[in-house]
Design an enzyme around this catalytic site. Structure first.
Site, PDB file in Angstrom:
ATOM      1  N   ASP A 188       0.893  -1.341   0.160  1.00 39.97           N
ATOM      2  CA  ASP A 188      -0.007   0.008  -0.157  1.00 39.97           C
ATOM      3  C   ASP A 188       0.892   1.269  -0.002  1.00 39.97           C
ATOM      4  OD1 ASP A 188      -2.469   1.222   0.402  1.00 39.97           O
ATOM      5  OD2 ASP A 188      -3.100  -0.238   1.468  1.00 39.97           O
TER       6      ASP A 188
ATOM      7  N   ASP B  14      -3.092   4.764  -2.442  1.00 44.85           N
ATOM      8  CA  ASP B  14      -3.963   5.071  -1.832  1.00 44.85           C
ATOM      9  C   ASP B  14      -4.215   6.556  -2.108  1.00 44.85           C
ATOM     10  OD1 ASP B  14      -5.535   4.909   0.863  1.00 44.85           O
ATOM     11  OD2 ASP B  14      -4.413   6.855   1.413  1.00 44.85           O
TER      12      ASP B  14
ATOM     13  N   GLU C 291      -6.204   3.937  -6.384  1.00 46.66           N
ATOM     14  CA  GLU C 291      -7.603   4.124  -5.790  1.00 46.66           C
ATOM     15  C   GLU C 291      -7.913   5.578  -5.839  1.00 46.66           C
ATOM     16  OE1 GLU C 291      -9.597   4.075  -1.401  1.00 46.66           O
ATOM     17  OE2 GLU C 291      -7.530   5.082  -1.594  1.00 46.66           O
TER      18      GLU C 291
ATOM     19  N   HIS D  87     -11.233  -2.927   2.963  1.00 46.58           N
ATOM     20  CA  HIS D  87     -11.234  -2.326   4.274  1.00 46.58           C
ATOM     21  C   HIS D  87     -11.809  -1.081   4.679  1.00 46.58           C
ATOM     22  CE1 HIS D  87      -8.199   0.220   2.222  1.00 46.58           C
ATOM     23  NE2 HIS D  87      -8.070   1.031   3.165  1.00 46.58           N
ATOM     24  N   ASP D  88     -12.317  -0.233   3.500  1.00 43.44           N
ATOM     25  CA  ASP D  88     -13.164   0.863   3.878  1.00 43.44           C
ATOM     26  C   ASP D  88     -14.782   0.650   3.314  1.00 43.44           C
ATOM     27  OD1 ASP D  88     -11.290   2.442   4.268  1.00 43.44           O
ATOM     28  OD2 ASP D  88     -10.768   3.035   2.533  1.00 43.44           O
TER      29      ASP D  88
END
Length: 575
Positions: A109, A217, A276, A349-350
């Site tokens: 990440d 991210d 993302e 995870h969101d």
């Protein structure tokens, strides 16, 4: 990072990731090896046989860097160190080696829109107005006519992704710093070339260590309008929408192309880069993923996971209209058909757990979990499986504020209640859509704490682990896990799944999701009833082999298909 996908390529000319499946690990919640209640790197290594059995090709590892953990590791204080809660660099190297030995790749990440406020770069930046690193972050004086700390003194009116203003006053210098997320996550100034090259140095360091790429991210918000103008007022918060001034600005393409030249160009190896990108459109995604532009291989877009957001946003959910979902996913399939590439996901995870969100986690738990998986995985694109999704893990059912850990949910509760929303209404939205739903420990077995830890977990284990767990599913041919395993196998073995053209069927049917894929004379049909009552539709398709079903026998007579609740089938026809 390889050259990407264009419409005229044959299977042996396309990048490896067109037939790959990625598995996301959220380290805090995957497996704990030392009993401290927090998942760690050695816990992941000990569970790699689970991933090998599933058949995935790539692991995306959420942040394990040194961090104060204000946002569970997305606030990084040292990009080249492992946080002690997760282990050591030696532990990381062992995990990487074990993944490679099993034929799997690892992507890290990359969180470089912001750092932690405890990162040495920011500590220096905030120390004085003339520090050499002052311009590594976004600093501004109070708004004209206001004193520092007065209401309304913030340099712009932007609202944070995590509620409240995007500016926090630093008492040392009397100026404000920008943070699109939590106040402990100050935004880096990508206009400063020193910042960019420090990031590129760090990326090269990880690639030299053996990692196979990066999930980036919120990478489309790194390019801000240097004037930082106010945004249009939104809702009742009194704050403005700053997204037009930082979301997918033209400069982001310059930055990503420079990143490719500085980090990936000329480097041996098969890498994967996925960006993302909240708010990205399909038109913008074509630019980001066009192989001729050398930016990223694919993007995470949010259109389809925003369709159940109500007028009040994420925490004001509304029922999903399946026709909207088909229109959205179908639009992206068409838009990226001839250039670029899709990423496919329900969970991360969101996001709240899909079987609780779009499925039925009670009466038709197994059927809806497998039907939703079938529909997603056989689109054109690279599927992403979030830990526990392959087991059909459900939302946690948190109803008490004390059980929550997520900074986004806690900030939302504080701001929404202060604005006058009844606490029970706020908690209901968090109960249904909060990020903690995705962060409960992976349910390995029926033992206390689900086999995740021998200690007290950092967040409560879902009580349904006594029956919903990996151990109970491995040897059950009808389990959610084995259905996912077969979906992965289909992508690996049928070129039509990886590269076939896409055509939506029954676009206006309110409950049946159906589409066709076609490549070199092979046609694949996916058809699923995504509701809890029997549904029928006229569907003209030739006799074909059923290669995967989640329930029941295929009922198809005289061009009419009938499907039971959450029934899904995959058929292949070779001309």
């Amino acid at each position: 990072m390889l050259d990407g996908v264009t419409a005229d390529q044959t299977p042996d000319q396309t990048p490896w990731w067109t037939s790959a499946v990625v598995y996301q690990i959220y380290p805090r919640s995957f497996a704990d090896s030392n009993g401290d209640g927090v998942g760690d790197l050695n816990g992941i290594t000990a569970r790699l046989d689970h991933l090998a059995r599933l058949g995935v090709d790539v692991v995306w590892l959420s942040p394990v860097y040194a961090s104060p953990q204000a946002d569970n590791g997305y606030d990084i204080s040292d990009y080249q160190a492992i946080d002690p809660v997760f282990g050591t660099l030696d532990d990381f190297d062992r995990l990487l080696s074990e993944l490679h030995a099993r034929g799997m790749k690892l992507i890290m990440d990359l969180v470089v829109n912001h750092t932690s406020d405890e990162h040495p770069w920011f500590v220096e930046s905030r120390s004085s107005k003339d520090n050499p690193k002052r311009d590594w972050y976004w600093w501004r004086p109070p708004r004209d006519g206001f004193r520092p700390g007065e209401p309304g003194a913030e340099p712009t009116n932007w609202e944070s992704f995590f509620s409240g203003p995007t500016w926090t006053l630093d008492e040392t210098t009397g100026e404000y710093y920008l943070h699109l997320f939590d106040r402990k996550q100050p935004d880096l100034n990508w206009e400063n070339p020193e910042v960019r090259h420090a990031v590129y140095d760090m990326m090269r360091w990880w690639l030299d260590r053996g990692v196979d790429g990066f999930r980036m991210d919120v990478i489309n918000v790194i390019a801000k309008d240097p004037d930082l103008p106010d945004g249009a007022l939104t809702g009742t918060s009194g704050l403005g929408n700053g997204y037009p001034h930082y979301g997918t600005r033209p400069r982001v393409h310059d930055f990503l192309q420079e990143m490719h030249r500085e980090v990936f160009a000329g480097r041996d190896g098969e890498y994967l880069t996925v960006g993302e990108m909240p708010g990205v459109t399909w038109e913008q995604a074509r630019l980001f993923t066009d192989p001729a532009r050398h930016e990223v291989d694919m993007v995470f877009q949010f259109e389809h996971v925003s369709l159940d957001h109500g007028p009040g946003g994420k925490f004001d959910p509304k029922p999903l209209d399946l026709r909207d979902l088909k229109a959205s996913l179908g639009r992206w399939q068409t838009a990226l058909r001839d250039v670029g590439w899709n990423s496919l996901y329900w969970n991360n995870h969101d996001q709240a757990r899909v079987v609780s969100r779009f499925g039925d986690d009670r009466t038709y738990w197994r059927e809806s979990a497998t039907a939703l998986a079938t529909v997603l995985h056989l689109h054109r694109g690279t599927p992403y499986v979030y830990q526990g999704e392959e087991l059909g893990m459900t939302n946690a059912g948190f109803t008490d504020l004390a059980d929550l850990r997520d900074v986004e949910s806690l900030n939302h509760y504080r701001h929404a209640v202060a604005a006058g929303t009844p606490p029970e209404v706020v908690l209901d939205g968090i109960h249904r859509m909060g990020r903690d739903n995705a962060r409960t420990p992976v349910q390995w077995d029926a033992s206390p704490q689900a086999g995740f830890t021998t200690g007290t977990p950092w967040i409560a284990v879902n009580p349904n682990h006594t029956w919903l767990n990996a151990q109970a599913q491995y040897d059950d041919p009808k389990s959610v896990f084995n259905h996912y395993r077969r979906l992965v196998e289909l992508r690996h073995t049928l070129p039509v799944v990886a590269l076939g053209d896409f055509h939506m069927l029954l676009a206006d049917h309110p409950h049946i999701y159906a589409y066709q894929r076609e490549l070199d004379g092979t046609r694949l049909l996916v058809v699923a009833n995504l509701c809890g009552s029997e549904q029928s539709a006229e569907l003209d398709w030739p006799e074909a082999e059923v290669v995967l079903s989640n329930t029941g026998e295929l009922r198809w007579e005289d061009g009419k298909i009938t499907l039971g609740p959450w029934e899904a089938h995959v058929l292949v026809h070779d001309q």
